[in-house]
Design a protein around this motif. Structure first.
Motif, short mmCIF file in Angstrom:
data_model
loop_
_atom_site.label_atom_id
_atom_site.label_comp_id
_atom_site.label_asym_id
_atom_site.label_seq_id
_atom_site.Cartn_x
_atom_site.Cartn_y
_atom_site.Cartn_z
N ASP A 147 27.46 35.69 18.46
CA ASP A 147 28.15 36.48 17.93
C ASP A 147 27.70 36.97 16.37
O ASP A 147 27.81 35.74 15.58
CB ASP A 147 29.76 36.35 17.89
N ARG A 148 27.26 37.84 16.01
CA ARG A 148 26.71 38.37 14.55
C ARG A 148 27.91 37.94 13.58
O ARG A 148 27.49 37.68 12.50
CB ARG A 148 26.31 39.95 14.59
N ALA A 149 29.15 37.93 14.10
CA ALA A 149 30.18 37.62 13.11
C ALA A 149 30.18 36.18 12.42
O ALA A 149 30.52 35.84 11.46
CB ALA A 149 31.50 37.88 13.58
N LEU A 150 29.54 35.34 13.37
CA LEU A 150 29.42 33.92 12.90
C LEU A 150 27.91 33.77 12.36
O LEU A 150 27.87 32.52 12.10
CB LEU A 150 29.77 32.91 14.16
N ALA A 151 27.10 34.58 11.89
CA ALA A 151 25.97 34.41 11.49
C ALA A 151 25.99 33.69 10.31
O ALA A 151 25.05 32.52 10.01
CB ALA A 151 25.21 35.66 11.47
N GLY A 152 26.87 33.69 9.31
CA GLY A 152 26.95 33.14 8.03
C GLY A 152 27.21 31.41 8.12
O GLY A 152 26.87 30.78 7.41
N ILE A 153 27.88 31.47 9.35
CA ILE A 153 28.04 29.92 9.66
C ILE A 153 27.02 29.07 10.52
O ILE A 153 26.51 28.26 10.28
CB ILE A 153 29.35 29.69 10.54
N THR A 154 26.40 30.11 11.45
CA THR A 154 25.47 29.39 12.60
C THR A 154 24.21 29.27 11.66
O THR A 154 23.49 28.79 12.16
CB THR A 154 25.38 30.11 13.84
N SER A 155 23.86 30.08 10.54
CA SER A 155 22.82 29.93 9.94
C SER A 155 22.85 28.60 9.20
O SER A 155 21.44 28.48 8.54
CB SER A 155 22.53 31.23 9.06
N GLN A 164 34.11 25.39 19.09
CA GLN A 164 32.64 24.75 18.81
C GLN A 164 32.71 23.60 18.03
O GLN A 164 33.61 23.01 17.56
CB GLN A 164 32.03 25.96 17.85
N ILE A 165 31.58 22.70 18.11
CA ILE A 165 30.96 21.66 17.45
C ILE A 165 29.89 21.94 16.97
O ILE A 165 28.84 22.15 17.58
CB ILE A 165 31.11 20.42 18.28
N LEU A 166 29.77 22.37 15.38
CA LEU A 166 28.69 22.61 14.66
C LEU A 166 28.25 21.54 13.65
O LEU A 166 29.24 21.09 13.00
CB LEU A 166 28.82 24.02 14.04
N VAL A 167 27.07 21.25 13.24
CA VAL A 167 26.52 20.00 12.56
C VAL A 167 25.59 20.55 11.60
O VAL A 167 24.83 21.42 11.66
CB VAL A 167 26.35 18.86 13.40
#
Length: 358
Positions: free
Chosen positions: A292-300, A328-331
């Motif tokens: 989702d593009r809305a999470l791009a600031g996080i997933t980048s 999600q689990i993001l690291v």
């Protein structure tokens, strides 16, 4: 020869001539049909065009307008667009359309490039710490059972979101033995077998309602939906964020409404960007997939444990028939060794877990 015989002979001759003419006409009609019938490269133009359109949607999904939340909606269910491939292939084979079959190569290649890595098991042995996250559900009929299930998961660090005032005490009592350290801020909490410090809320700009009609000042102190804390490990401090971003809804006049979620994602991304600790783990229900593009600031800035070390898509919602991974689990600064979905509890979400190493 009599006149009758002559007449009969004339009629027979005429009949034979008609038969010949009919045979020639039939041959001509067959030739015309064969010539006018489209070949395999001209059959099924609609199927071929549909295959190309499907490929372009997968390839250019980020350029689809987000008016009415359309782009976000497409990206939420993007993996499921692959189901159109066998449908179109069946139609192409039935129509014997070579052009449609070749056109299907585009969506197949693009889909495999996007999601092919999730078809196998990306996990490997090892890991220094097990982390888990669960949206326990504000209408969960059995919070005590959910707490026991999560304690039995073996997680060293456990994040719970959508905690209610009524159920909070139950979770604290049931998890106290397994987790001597815990911190709760509003509706999110973290339970840990390792010491915690520097715990503080993170403002994710909630508007407290799908229509923004509730004044934040009235309930801000009891409705916080994100926190940041430091977990003390043998390898040094680990910054852990727990978040529950705003819900998305389908509204009559607004379409796929994502404003609250998008605003929270931006605020959370800014908090992560400002984080000085090199080792970061984000645990939460982000109400969005990593596509989702809305999470791009996080997933980048953070990597998905499921994408790197999971087995399959790891869908988490809804629990009865999961169609999207929004938990999600993001690291960052650590390596995910494995990632998996835990068995269902009394919640409408499935819990997730991951093993990470330094």
């Amino acid at each position: 020869m009599t006149q009758v015989d002559a007449a009969q002979a004339g009629q027979g001759g005429a009949g034979r001539e008609d038969t010949g003419a009919g045979t020639s006409g039939a041959r001509i009609r067959r030739v015309v049909r064969a010539v006018s019938r489209p070949g395999p490269w001209r059959r099924g133009p609609v199927l071929a065009a549909s295959a190309v359109l499907l490929g372009l949607v997968l390839l250019l999904h980020a350029r689809i307008t987000d008016r009415g939340g359309l782009g976000s909606l497409v990206e939420t269910f993007l993996p499921w667009f692959g189901l159109f491939v066998p449908v179109l292939l069946t139609g192409a084979l039935w129509r014997r359309s070579a052009s449609a079959v070749v056109a299907l190569l585009l969506p197949v290649v693009v889909w495999l490039n996007l999601f092919g890595g999730l078809l196998g098991d990306g996990s490997h042995p090892g890991g220094d710490l097990t982390v888990a996250e669960h949206n326990v559900g504000d209408t969960n009929p059995d919070p005590a059972g959910t707490a026991r299930d999560m304690a039995a998961s073996g997680a060293d660090v456990l994040a719970l979101v959508e905690l209610t005032e009524q159920a909070r005490g139950t979770y604290e009592r049931e998890l106290a033995e397994a987790y001597p350290y815990h911190a709760v801020r509003g509706t999110v909490g973290l339970w840990s077998k390792l010491p915690l410090s520097d715990t503080r809320p993170v403002d994710v700009k909630m508007d407290y309602g799908p229509l923004g009609d509730t004044k934040p000042a009235d309930i801000k102190m009891t409705y916080n939906r994100a926190l940041r804390t430091t977990v003390a490990t043998d390898q040094g401090p680990l910054a852990v964020y727990v978040a529950h971003l705003g819900s998305v809804r389908v509204l009559p006049r607004k379409g796929f409404w994502t404003e609250s979620r998008d605003r929270g994602a931006k605020a959370l991304a800014e908090a992560v960007a400002a984080e000085r600790n090199k080792r970061v783990v984000l645990l939460g229900d982000l109400n969005g997939t990593v596509d989702d593009r809305a999470l791009a600031g996080i997933t980048s800035r953070l990597r998905s444990a499921q994408s790197e070390a999971g087995d399959g898509f790891g869908f988490t919602w809804p629990a009865r028939f999961p169609v999207a991974r929004i938990d999600q689990i993001l690291v960052r600064g650590v390596r995910p060794d494995s990632s998996w979905v835990l068995p269902a509890t009394g919640s409408d979400h499935l819990p997730v877990a991951a093993r990470i190493s330094w």
